[in-house]
Design a protein around this motif. Sequence first.
Motif, PDB file in Angstrom:
ATOM      1  N   LYS A  97      -5.505  -2.466   9.147  1.00 10.45           N
ATOM      2  CA  LYS A  97      -4.507  -2.356  10.624  1.00 10.45           C
ATOM      3  C   LYS A  97      -5.775  -2.971  11.449  1.00 10.45           C
ATOM      4  CE  LYS A  97      -5.258   2.688  11.509  1.00 10.45           C
ATOM      5  NZ  LYS A  97      -5.053   3.559  11.020  1.00 10.45           N
TER       6      LYS A  97
ATOM      7  N   ASN B 136       0.541  -1.647   0.133  1.00 11.66           N
ATOM      8  CA  ASN B 136       0.112  -0.245  -0.162  1.00 11.66           C
ATOM      9  C   ASN B 136       0.810   1.625   0.166  1.00 11.66           C
ATOM     10  OD1 ASN B 136      -3.561  -0.293   0.715  1.00 11.66           O
ATOM     11  ND2 ASN B 136      -2.263  -1.842   1.149  1.00 11.66           N
ATOM     12  N   PHE B 137       2.273   0.892   0.726  1.00 10.72           N
ATOM     13  CA  PHE B 137       2.670   2.058   1.018  1.00 10.72           C
ATOM     14  C   PHE B 137       2.891   2.577  -0.740  1.00 10.72           C
ATOM     15  CE2 PHE B 137       3.973   1.305   4.997  1.00 10.72           C
ATOM     16  CZ  PHE B 137       3.085   1.968   5.944  1.00 10.72           C
TER      17      PHE B 137
ATOM     18  N   GLY C 141      -4.175   9.812   5.999  1.00 12.81           N
ATOM     19  CA  GLY C 141      -5.334   9.628   6.266  1.00 12.81           C
ATOM     20  C   GLY C 141      -4.877   8.539   7.755  1.00 12.81           C
ATOM     21  N   SER C 142      -4.419   7.617   7.539  1.00 14.45           N
ATOM     22  CA  SER C 142      -3.748   5.806   7.603  1.00 14.45           C
ATOM     23  C   SER C 142      -2.789   6.097   8.750  1.00 14.45           C
ATOM     24  CB  SER C 142      -3.932   4.940   6.916  1.00 14.45           C
ATOM     25  OG  SER C 142      -5.107   4.732   6.421  1.00 14.45           O
ATOM     26  N   ALA C 143      -2.374   7.226   8.507  1.00 13.84           N
ATOM     27  CA  ALA C 143      -1.274   7.788   9.582  1.00 13.84           C
ATOM     28  C   ALA C 143      -0.860   8.448  10.537  1.00 13.84           C
ATOM     29  CB  ALA C 143       0.488   8.205   8.573  1.00 13.84           C
TER      30      ALA C 143
ATOM     31  N   ARG D 143       0.074  -0.073  13.213  1.00 13.42           N
ATOM     32  CA  ARG D 143       0.044   0.932  13.125  1.00 13.42           C
ATOM     33  C   ARG D 143       1.518   1.330  12.460  1.00 13.42           C
ATOM     34  NH1 ARG D 143      -4.395  -0.601  13.759  1.00 13.42           N
ATOM     35  NH2 ARG D 143      -5.325  -0.105  15.627  1.00 13.42           N
ATOM     36  N   PHE D 144       0.871   3.131  11.878  1.00 11.91           N
ATOM     37  CA  PHE D 144       2.180   3.280  11.372  1.00 11.91           C
ATOM     38  C   PHE D 144       2.779   4.800  11.698  1.00 11.91           C
ATOM     39  CE2 PHE D 144       1.133   5.004   7.619  1.00 11.91           C
ATOM     40  CZ  PHE D 144       0.097   4.122   6.899  1.00 11.91           C
TER      41      PHE D 144
ATOM     42  N   LEU E 228      -2.954   7.578   2.490  1.00 13.56           N
ATOM     43  CA  LEU E 228      -1.625   7.090   2.792  1.00 13.56           C
ATOM     44  C   LEU E 228      -1.278   7.505   4.184  1.00 13.56           C
ATOM     45  CD1 LEU E 228       1.173   5.022   3.582  1.00 13.56           C
ATOM     46  CD2 LEU E 228       1.860   7.130   2.436  1.00 13.56           C
TER      47      LEU E 228
ATOM     48  N   LEU F 181      -4.881   0.191   3.961  1.00 16.18           N
ATOM     49  CA  LEU F 181      -4.837   0.055   4.416  1.00 16.18           C
ATOM     50  C   LEU F 181      -5.479   0.079   5.866  1.00 16.18           C
ATOM     51  CD1 LEU F 181      -2.274   3.096   3.382  1.00 16.18           C
ATOM     52  CD2 LEU F 181      -1.679   1.431   4.518  1.00 16.18           C
ATOM     53  N   GLU F 182      -6.446   0.788   5.888  1.00 17.01           N
ATOM     54  CA  GLU F 182      -7.336   0.311   6.661  1.00 17.01           C
ATOM     55  C   GLU F 182      -8.006  -0.900   7.549  1.00 17.01           C
ATOM     56  OE1 GLU F 182      -8.722   2.768   8.978  1.00 17.01           O
ATOM     57  OE2 GLU F 182      -7.229   3.969   7.844  1.00 17.01           O
TER      58      GLU F 182
END
Lengths: 195, 686
Positions: B50, A53-54, A185-187, A164-165, A183, B46-47
């Motif tokens: 997680k 994803n990154f 938004g999830s970090a 988590r990152f 990206l 990503l979600e």
Amino acid sequence: MAALSGKWHTRKIGVARVAVSLLFCLLIFRPAAVWGGPLTGTEYDVKTGFIYNFANFVSWPPAAFKDKGDDLVLCLASDTPAADALFKLNDQTIRGRKIKVIPYSQESCLDASHILYIATQDKNLVQKLLGIARKRNILTIGEIEGFTQMGGVINFFEEQNRLRFKVNIDAAKRAGLTMSSQLLGSAQIYREEHK
Amino acid sequence: MRASVLIFINMLVMAWISVLPPICGISVAADDQVQSETPDFTKFSLEELKNVEIISASKRPGIVWDAASAVYVITKEQIRRSGATSIPEVLRLSPGVHVARISATEWAVNIRGLNNQFAENLLVLMDGRSVYTHVFSGVFWDVQDTVMEDIERIEVVRGPGAALWGSNAVNGVINIITKNAHETQGGEAVALVGNEEQIASLRYGGTLGRQTSYRAYGKFFNRGDLNSVAGGLEDATGNPQSSDNWRSGRAGFRLDTAPVNDVPVAGANTFNLQGEAYRNRYNKEFERRSILFPTAPTGQGLQKDDSEASGFYLLGRWQHTLSPASQTALQFYFDHGEKDYDPASGKVNTADLDFQHDLTVAKNHDIVWGLQYRFISDEFRNSPNFSMDPQDLNQNLWSAFIQDQIHLAPDLLTLTLGSKFEHNEFTGLEIQPSLRLMYTPYRQLALWTAVSRAVRVPSRLELHGRISDQFLLPVVDPNVPVVVNVQGNADLDSEKLTAYEFGLRLMPTQSLWFDTALFYNDYDDLIGLEQISGTPPTGPYELAYANNATGRAYGVEIAADWQVMPNWRLAGTYTYLNTQIDKNLVADPNIAELVSRGVNPRNVVSIRSYLNVTPQIDFDAALRFVGSLPERNIDSYTNMDVRLAWRPFPKLELSLVGQNLLEEGHAEFSTLEVQRSVYGKIDWHF
């Protein structure tokens, strides 16, 4: 304190009975949808998904690639056997590029790489690698605590057994990387203190 | 003796080798199974990622892979899933720790040695603060508590930790570490209601500025008494020694200026400040027993006692980074404790200043050195049964330590040399060195061995106390009590231990590990009782403490952990311990019979199962067998704990726990029985 515990004492049995029966009721009438089965994975299998994803949500400057169809190279510096799971990313394609995973022991690993994954808790080694990666267009990813403070771009950490990152936006900028809002938004965002 | 130990070690190693192939075979198959179920996580967003629960093989819960000593780490997850409601009960999770409940408020906890209420050879630290009391050489477990949910982990080091931790870390060190305030943001309320206890705690954490976090908390509990074994004395209401009123309240705070283990840049400073105050009250009605020899009743019938304990502490720590390879830490704490209970009452103030410097020199030397000063001031109230001379005392303790971890061949061979130099006012300078070697030929195999020396400084009671005791000794006279006086001895020397250890860690697959430790302890100058005079048959007998015993202990501790399936983990421990202490020099056979330094079970086995039925539901069970204590007339027992938990929302957990389910009650150390208990718990984050 005495008054409080006295209150507990008289209520003890009643509260216990209510709590227990409530627990059982909730268990019996639990919605069936929850029985989907647990979604679990080993640490590095899940990290593989994150890294994919990154790579998808980060844009490298044009200078980072010689040709349009060049491989996206991930250099893996690891002293953790489990991190070998990241080799599963080999030959996957992302936006028209093939991912190549190269172990750090291979010469020119860093020279050719777009992503540097540092799987070690050895602080000195992390610092050394970050020093080499500095001033290049490399997305550095680490898992040692404080990786972003040390100048790394993305740092994995765990919270309640989930990954988590953290992203160091300033380090990303220095490396010439652009990150999409999906990206970020999830970090968890980390900003360096500006003098 | 030594030859038999060698044969014993040899046999164990042989057993290991013969056991290896089948274990590997089974686990490889299991590993394949796990892999085939692995979804392709690159297809996840990503979600979604997680939300995937991590089965972390690399973190190896419980194991410290590269430590050249026998260490077991009890994680917060294990604490939560054990259902244990107090710190001593949590310690049952570790191999090699013998935990026995004596009464509602008292536990006997020890490692690799003879267990007693005041387990003399065990050092216990909470966030770097020693909770070992020099008065009785032991730990008052009734006042060691905090919000269980705020404990990050408990490190249990079996074997001498004296080179780093200093005197009294003879048989082991227990290090209780609470969470950094950054990890406890927001509110958490816990309510627990059961047939044996009720607990409520509330914690709130927030931030002060960009980097600083704090939490404040309060906790109350009310715990029931234990019942006496059948045939014991009964109280007025007909319940055998039952009352229901151990009440405890405490409140505290913690402030941190940086997340835990953050790697700061050169010149950075981090601070930590924490404090707590508590008050305990315990009313009991009990059959009085000899203070000296707990197996002997005094024949005075049921008596009432109101015990009280209170105290507070304040601790501050400043960490300064000189460079990435050099860090210093300065810690100060003040601790006040007072206790008024049946045999004695007193107050103790402790002030402690600690400096530590970690540095890496020439790439392959990791050096830690430190200096410590401790001031202990105590004050006792003398009673006819118990007195101290001098009644009040101030003590100064100075110490220094240095340890060098030399990476002889990186990732293959590491040698650790270290020693503590400690000066106290009674036995003078104590030097406690250790030598440890770690060999990691493969990523899956680690071997270590160690030789170390440790001492226990005599307690204030052994040096300056006087106990006057009366109890019934039916062989002498069934009706007239025997009088025994025990006198302290200011000329006592320290007890000494030389320990030889060997350990093996094996991780045949990512989902399985074993950790084994073998040890042989050689004790010298053990403090026992000596008979000075006696006028048989009923005394008074005059006894005194003296360095008159030697002894040895050997054993093996095994921990294993197997991730059977992604959602099912099994953990097991086995402990074998054989202790041989030479008889004390008490001439009178009637008294000699009673003189015992404590007891331990030969065999302890535990198996724990952690099953995630769904991501929201846990089902955990634990089975444990503890061998008998023939010296105390305690039978072996097998018991089971079960826990069922459900998280309907991420912020809410409801659980139902049954403890000691297999029997109505069982005795662990005294004539009192630990009862079956059931409780429900609500844990709400807000």
